[in-house]
Scaffold this active site. Structure first.
Site, PDB file in Angstrom:
ATOM      1  N   SER B 147       0.825  -1.212   0.000  1.00 46.45           N
ATOM      2  CA  SER B 147       0.000   0.000   0.000  1.00 46.45           C
ATOM      3  C   SER B 147       0.861   1.266   0.000  1.00 46.45           C
ATOM      4  O   SER B 147       0.509   2.273  -0.606  1.00 46.45           O
ATOM      5  CB  SER B 147      -0.898   0.011   1.233  1.00 46.45           C
ATOM      6  N   GLU B 391      -5.825  -3.161  -5.715  1.00 41.72           N
ATOM      7  CA  GLU B 391      -6.221  -1.786  -6.086  1.00 41.72           C
ATOM      8  C   GLU B 391      -6.520  -0.939  -4.853  1.00 41.72           C
ATOM      9  O   GLU B 391      -7.424  -0.117  -4.855  1.00 41.72           O
ATOM     10  CB  GLU B 391      -7.445  -1.807  -6.995  1.00 41.72           C
TER      11      GLU B 391
END
Lengths: 360, 414
Positions: B147, B391
């Site tokens: 992330s 995502e």
């Protein structure tokens, strides 16, 4: 084709009602809750906005505007953002006018609607809920039995807003073909209105228990046709009100969290608080979209029962979580009545229970 | 205008794609879940031919400021993203692993479309118009960072008229197909100057079969097994100077990094749409199973009087629809040229958690049937979980939402 923006007219109505909620309702909310009084001045101001009169056909003294459920849900959200109890008081005449506009015979319309199109607020109401733990609209214990060309109503109702002042009461009962609704004038023999109820929330709107004891009403007082579309409009109205309450609580908690510091930073800068606020914002938007979709389905003429029920359940769960998290964000301060979040939690708790308290 | 109807053109596409999903994906769904790392070549070829101009996901480009407004008012708004969202929902309803394996520019293509020059777009994207099936891929994640993509350690160093790339990338969707099994490309994120932080991070297009780029591993996964997830190792991998996307200068501003991050505003609603397809598969299956047993859902009955089964099912349905509407809103905003960073993250966060909960609940509701590999429900639960991770994980999306609603920078809320 897909769209997520109110049209210009809807936006104008939304802005007007939002300003009214911000300037008039919100400042009164705390004292109205404490005193249990809805100030007549605010009721008058709300009446002058024309929310109730607008959808009454011109023939009966109204404006004759299209009765859009989408527009109605925008109005409900803004009013409830201001204060739920005051909103329910202001909108209560619609509990009579909306069903009559939808299902009323020409005679019923002529007799009823003009009462609610005058220059002054006129209370009207509906008696839907019953004081039972297993209350179910599909299995009402209030009965309507045919007797010599008339109906005899028996049963007990609760949460009837403004019952003592209402010119007409729309009483829902179990008839021989399912749910039936009857228009009763205030002075109907056999109809008795009890003491004002004392509730956890909604303190500023007077609600009553009422009894129907062999209450004989003419067949012409029954609303004809399928009652489900009426109930769907009520479900959408309640869901939209829930979104308004939740948004009020979320916005207050968000601003508080940016002001309040702990361990050297604003508490909003801690993920534990920030994530809670992020989820609140997302769930409010999610519920609003479900409400809009159900309302849109009503406006386009489809059977919106499934959508309205799903939206209602979703919004009722959402508002409870959001208002609870708002109190939690404020910590101990959230529990003190100087802040409005505990009021929103008390009001929010009711949505899972409420049926038929508002309609658009 | 508040309107929840899809245009006739989109509805027509949806019906077509539903037939493809039902007729060609479902029949091979279990097979390519069990035969991980094998490819349904015939089906892929068919999709390559059929889908070249059908699914244009990830190629949406956000216009800036005045341009965006002018465009939105001047011409009839596009419905490209909405169309993609609806089509991706259908394909993911069929099988999300197969959908992800379709020959396509994918995320790599999205980066080129968003940040590339007209020349670069022609050079890298025109190949998807004809010839043999090709794949695009995007390599961001590293063994040491996910992330926190600003912490990546893969380097790009200029040597004459070339960039030299060194580093290791993991979790690269279709990395094997893009790098070694087709004439595709991989968009690799690397830093020009580690000390410059985000400002030093750039995206580079590495063509298929470029010496120095190797597929070191293809991962074994919980779900989406029909889609390959590769580890790519770059050892003195040399690429032409004009394969950099955007400016080569390391400025103090992070505009370049933000530019690439903005592609997520376009792709997150589509990943959400994919999650919605998987959830719908599970909800449809449960509904049909209950209906076959004569159980219908009593929507108008109060929740306290419903069976647990009905209550759970209604909650699944409402959550599914809530996620879908958030997704359509984010997609619609993109098509209207409205900034949708907040709404895209809301859609992704909601859809990711929704599909995880809905598929897990579906397995529970169907008892022994749900847990059995005889039916696809358990597969959908395994497939679903990745939607809450890739995502941008649930948590990263919440962080983005929180920053947006609170008006905080990434320094103020991290």
């Amino acid at each position: 084709m897909l769209g997520f923006q109110p049209d210009d007219e809807q936006q104008l109505i939304r802005d007007t009602v939002a300003e009214f909620a911000r300037e008039q309702l919100r400042p009164l909310a705390h004292d109205a809750d404490e005193s249990g009084l809805c100030p007549p001045s605010v009721v008058r101001q709300a009446w002058d906005l024309g929310l109730v009169q607008s959808t009454i056909p011109e023939a009966y003294g109204g404006v004759g505007a299209e009765s859009s459920a989408v527009t109605g849900s925008l109005i409900c959200e803004e009013l409830a953002w201001g204060d739920l109890a005051l909103a329910l008081h202001i909108l209560s005449p619609q509990l009579v006018t909306c069903p009559v506009i939808m299902l009323g015979t020409p005679e019923q319309k002529a007799q009823i609607l003009s009462c609610y199109a005058g220059p002054h607020f006129t209370a009207g109401t509906a008696a839907v809920m019953e004081p039972r733990f297993d209350f179910d609209l599909n299995a009402l214990t209030t009965t309507a039995e045919r007797h010599h060309g008339a109906f005899v109503l028996n049963g007990t109702k609760c949460f009837v807003p403004l019952a003592a002042a209402a010119t007409h009461l729309l009483v829902y009962a179990r008839g021989d073909k399912g749910i039936a609704a009857f228009l009763l004038p205030q002075d109907t023999p056999g109809l008795s209105i009890g003491e004002r109820e004392k509730n956890m929330g909604l303190k500023a709107v007077a609600t009553y228990e009422l009894r129907l004891d062999h209450c004989r009403v003419p067949a012409s007082s029954q609303l004809q046709g399928d009652i489900q579309p009426v109930l769907n409009r009520s479900r959408v109205a309640l869901s939209a009100l829930a979104v308004g309450v939740a948004r009020a609580a979320y916005e207050y908690a968000r601003e508080y969290a940016k002001e309040r510091t702990a361990f050297g930073t604003a508490i909003a800068q801690k993920q534990a608080i920030a994530f809670m606020l992020a989820e609140m914002a997302t769930e409010i938007d999610a519920a609003r979209l479900l409400v809009w979709e159900a309302a849109w389905k009503i406006d386009t003429g489809g059977d919106a029962t499934r959508e309205a029920c799903l939206a209602k359940n979703y919004a009722a769960n959402m508002v409870l979580t959001v208002t609870d998290n708002a109190v939690q964000t404020l910590g101990g301060h959230g529990y003190i009545r100087d802040h409005p979040v505990e009021l929103w939690l008390r009001n929010g708790r009711g949505f899972a229970t409420f049926e038929g308290l508002a309609i658009i | 205008m508040i309107d929840f109807s899809l245009s006739p053109a989109v509805e027509k596409n949806r019906a077509l794609l539903h037939a493809v999903a039902d007729g060609t994906m479902r029949p091979i769904s279990r097979e390519y879940d069990e035969r991980e790392h094998e490819k349904p070549t015939e089906w892929l070829n068919m999709m390559w031919e059929a889908s070249k101009d059908m699914v244009s996901f990830g190629e949406g480009k956000q216009k800036k400021g005045a341009d965006r407004k002018a465009e939105a008012t001047e011409r009839h708004p596009s419905e490209r993203t909405i169309r993609s969202a609806v089509l991706i929902e259908e394909l993911s309803w069929g099988d999300v692993g197969l959908y992800l394996s379709i020959p396509h520019p994918a995320l790599g293509g999205a980066a080129v479309a968003a940040a590339g020059t007209p020349e670069q777009k022609e050079r890298f994207l025109s190949r998807f118009r004809d010839g043999e099936p090709k794949w695009g891929a995007m390599a961001i994640t590293e063994p040491g960072c996910g992330s926190d993509s600003a912490a990546l350690t893969t380097t790009a160093v200029r040597d004459g008229d070339q960039w030299v790339i060194n580093g290791t990338k993991i979790f690269c969707t279709s990395g094997l197909m893009a790098a070694e099994k087709s004439e595709g490309f991989v968009v690799v994120w690397a830093t020009l100057d580690k000390s410059a932080g985000r400002a030093g991070i750039k995206a580079f297009v590495v063509n298929h079969h470029t010496p120095g780029m190797t597929v070191a591993k293809v991962e074994d996964k919980m779900g989406i097994r029909a889609s390959d997830t590769a580890m790519l190792v770059f050892e003195d991998c040399r690429i032409p100077l004009d394969n950099i996307l955007g400016q080569a200068e390391v400025k103090q501003s992070t505009a370049g990094f933000k530019g690439v991050m903005a592609t997520f505003d376009a792709t997150r609603p589509l990943v959400a749409a994919s999650a919605i397809g998987v959830a719908r598969a599970a909800v449809d299956y449960v509904r049909e199973t209950l209906a076959a047993e004569g159980i219908s859902i009593r929507y108008t009955t109060p929740p306290t009087k419903l069976t647990t089964l009905e209550r759970d099912f209604m909650e699944m349905e409402a959550n599914l629809q809530a996620a879908r509407l958030l997704t359509w809103r984010a997609a619609w905003m993109l098509d209207q040229g409205i900034q949708n960073n907040l709404e895209a993250s809301m859609a992704k966060a909601k859809a990711g958690s929704m599909v995880t909960q809905v598929t897990q609940k579906a397995v529970e509701l169907l008892g022994p049937l749900g847990y059995s590999r005889k039916i696809l429900l358990e597969k959908w639960m395994r497939d679903a979980k990745i939607s809450d991770i890739y995502e941008g994980t649930q948590q990263i999306n919440l962080l983005i939402i929180a920053r947006r609603i609170l008006g905080y920078s990434s320094q103020e809320l991290n």
